[in-house]
Design an enzyme around this catalytic site. Structure first.
Site, PDB file in Angstrom:
ATOM      1  N   GLN A  44       0.930  -1.238  -0.008  1.00 38.21           N
ATOM      2  CA  GLN A  44       0.095  -0.140  -0.168  1.00 38.21           C
ATOM      3  C   GLN A  44       0.858   1.338   0.102  1.00 38.21           C
ATOM      4  OE1 GLN A  44      -3.333  -0.204  -0.341  1.00 38.21           O
ATOM      5  NE2 GLN A  44      -2.928  -2.396  -0.650  1.00 38.21           N
ATOM      6  N   ASN A  45       2.027   1.136   0.235  1.00 43.46           N
ATOM      7  CA  ASN A  45       2.893   2.411   0.148  1.00 43.46           C
ATOM      8  C   ASN A  45       3.109   2.936  -1.307  1.00 43.46           C
ATOM      9  OD1 ASN A  45       5.360   4.113  -0.165  1.00 43.46           O
ATOM     10  ND2 ASN A  45       5.523   3.378   1.949  1.00 43.46           N
ATOM     11  N   ARG A  46       2.867   4.054  -1.385  1.00 47.23           N
ATOM     12  CA  ARG A  46       2.793   4.725  -2.853  1.00 47.23           C
ATOM     13  C   ARG A  46       4.254   5.043  -3.632  1.00 47.23           C
ATOM     14  NH1 ARG A  46      -0.904   3.947  -5.579  1.00 47.23           N
ATOM     15  NH2 ARG A  46      -0.448   5.587  -6.821  1.00 47.23           N
TER      16      ARG A  46
END
Length: 179
Positions: A44-46
């Site tokens: 989920q890290n962008r």
């Protein structure tokens, strides 16, 4: 009352290149990254989607190709802290009394072309200013905090994060894709 035990964590070696003009700093890898042995491994890290949009280093590439793309773009990647104690993955859980900074004097002596340091969030910037900045003899460095790419930073929309990162990289002389 005793404090809950926290694990002593150690960060990764820097991703570096002699052509680096920009250094992107996180605070300390999260649990998913430490487990995978890779920067920004939490799904989920962008970070990688943003790098994909801007320079083509997106999550669809294998990790080594992403790293090669960063290097080719003149970007180095590291964390402010070499080690610290933290329970869980949140930056807010880092115990500053256990924090040890990475060797930035050595890194910057080897990378004289680095003129811009981009902080991936407030904790990275605050840790750098607290543990690193005063002993550094590089007044030519431009320091800029960007919105954290962490899934814990849900207060800012993805488009705003992307725009901030695009502008910062462009101002640092990185050739970015327009979008």
């Amino acid at each position: 009352m005793s404090r809950p035990s926290a694990a002593m964590l150690r960060s990764f070696a820097p991703i570096e290149s002699p052509r680096a003009r920009v250094l992107i700093l996180g605070s300390m890898p999260g649990a998913a990254s430490l487990s995978a042995g890779r920067y920004y491994a939490h799904p989920q890290n962008r970070f990688w989607p943003i790098m994909g949009e801007l320079i083509g280093a997106g999550p669809q590439l294998d990790y080594e190709r992403r790293i090669d793309t960063l290097r080719a773009a003149g970007i180095a990647l590291w964390d402010v802290l070499a080690q610290c104690e933290r329970e869980g993955s949140l930056d807010s859980a880092i115990r500053d009394d256990t924090a040890v900074a990475n060797d930035f004097a050595g890194f910057l002596a080897r990378h004289l072309r680095v003129r811009t340091v981009l902080f991936n969030g407030a904790k990275a910037e605050n840790s750098f200013r607290r543990f690193v900045l005063k002993p550094l003899a590089r007044p030519d460095l431009r320091l800029l905090r960007l919105p954290s790419t962490s899934p814990a930073n849900a207060s800012q929309r993805g488009e705003a994060k992307l725009a901030a990162w695009r502008e910062a990289l462009r101002e640092a002389g990185v050739k970015v894709r327009e979008g």
